[in-house]
Design an enzyme around this catalytic site. Structure first.
Site, PDB file in Angstrom:
ATOM      1  N   HIS A  44     -12.140   1.185 -12.214  1.00 10.06           N
ATOM      2  CA  HIS A  44     -10.779   1.258 -11.669  1.00 10.06           C
ATOM      3  C   HIS A  44     -10.484   2.694 -11.253  1.00 10.06           C
ATOM      4  CE1 HIS A  44      -8.773   3.170 -15.259  1.00 10.06           C
ATOM      5  NE2 HIS A  44      -9.882   2.738 -15.816  1.00 10.06           N
ATOM      6  N   ARG A  81      -4.657  -0.964 -18.939  1.00 13.00           N
ATOM      7  CA  ARG A  81      -4.027  -1.480 -17.714  1.00 13.00           C
ATOM      8  C   ARG A  81      -4.939  -2.388 -16.898  1.00 13.00           C
ATOM      9  NH1 ARG A  81      -2.844   4.402 -15.562  1.00 13.00           N
ATOM     10  NH2 ARG A  81      -4.978   4.512 -16.344  1.00 13.00           N
ATOM     11  N   CYS A 135     -13.533  -1.342 -18.060  1.00 15.13           N
ATOM     12  CA  CYS A 135     -13.071  -0.176 -18.812  1.00 15.13           C
ATOM     13  C   CYS A 135     -12.123  -0.620 -19.927  1.00 15.13           C
ATOM     14  CB  CYS A 135     -12.342   0.796 -17.874  1.00 15.13           C
ATOM     15  SG  CYS A 135     -11.847   2.338 -18.690  1.00 15.13           S
ATOM     16  N   CYS A 164      -9.539   6.301 -13.341  1.00 16.17           N
ATOM     17  CA  CYS A 164     -10.157   6.120 -14.658  1.00 16.17           C
ATOM     18  C   CYS A 164     -10.232   7.467 -15.399  1.00 16.17           C
ATOM     19  CB  CYS A 164     -11.559   5.526 -14.496  1.00 16.17           C
ATOM     20  SG  CYS A 164     -12.377   5.208 -16.071  1.00 16.17           S
ATOM     21  N   ASP A 222      -9.471   0.750 -20.651  1.00 21.45           N
ATOM     22  CA  ASP A 222      -8.109   1.074 -20.223  1.00 21.45           C
ATOM     23  C   ASP A 222      -7.184  -0.142 -20.363  1.00 21.45           C
ATOM     24  OD1 ASP A 222      -5.788   1.567 -18.434  1.00 21.45           O
ATOM     25  OD2 ASP A 222      -6.900   3.374 -17.908  1.00 21.45           O
TER      26      ASP A 222
HETATM   27 CO    CO Z   1     -11.037   3.760 -17.195  1.00 17.39          CO
END
Ligand code: CO
Length: 211
Positions: free
Chosen positions: A99, A47, A43, A102, A45
């Site tokens: 994750h 993090r 992803c 998400c 993302d």
């Molecule tokens: Co995500």
């Protein structure tokens, strides 16, 4: 404003001198080429940084990231990355890593409009429809979202195995495993979902090409 941006360039200079301190030939060697064993599809993302959470160094992992770690078979970007990773770099493992928490998956569970991105989220909604019986039965919303993240990863693993790129590699006896993982933001730990595809037998016959 400017300082938060300038900080990145300053960090880069510090990183270069640190690398050179431990190995004066570090960049010279990296510049010679890459032979990564892994392709990571994760992803976007911020993090979930692929290298950092797996302890891999530059040169060790080929990476593709998008919202909710999707494998959309008409996505030229994903297909090009996959083709290069499998046919040229000959990676041995492809990892789809989702994750918990998400944002893309949670958004796909809801009815809110977000604009253009709704067209991307549609692919995730299609996964919900496939698993709606199991998912609808989970009352707790967080638990349902967590399970949705897991089955979404599983479907993306299968979507990879459905591609001619991967099936041709298997046909050519190229060692190639496709794995599904989920990263837990709260603990930092990765869970192997145990949905690994190792050959044609792992996908429905309707998707299997003849050779
Ligand atoms: Co995500």
């Amino acid at each position: 404003m400017e300082s938060s941006y300038q900080k990145l360039l300053k960090n880069n200079k510090e990183w270069v001198s640190k690398q050179l301190d431990t190995d004066p030939a570090y960049f010279e060697n990296l510049a010679k080429g890459q032979t990564p064993e892994y392709l990571w599809i994760g992803c976007s993302d911020s993090r979930v940084p692929a290298n950092e959470i797996t302890g891999t160094r530059p040169g060790e992992m080929f990476v593709h990231r998008n919202i909710a770690n999707m494998v959309v078979h008409s996505d030229m970007n994903m297909l090009s990355v996959l083709s290069y990773a499998v046919e040229v770099l000959k990676v041995k493992h492809i990892i789809v890593c989702g994750h918990y928490g998400c944002g893309g998956v949670v958004a796909a569970m809801g009815k809110k409009q977000y604009g253009l991105i709704d067209n991307w989220l549609r692919h995730i909604k299609d996964v919900y429809r496939l698993y709606h019986k199991e998912l609808d039965a989970i009352e707790d919303e967080t638990m349902r979202a967590n399970r949705f993240v897991e089955v979404n990863v599983k479907e993306q693993v299968l979507d990879l195995a459905k591609t001619s790129i991967i099936q041709n590699a298997w046909k050519n006896q190229q060692p190639l495993h496709v794995h599904g993982w989920v990263y837990d933001l709260h603990e930092g730990l990765i869970k192997d979902l145990d949905v690994t595809c190792r050959g044609l037998q792992d996908i429905h016959t309707v998707y299997q090409f003849d050779f």
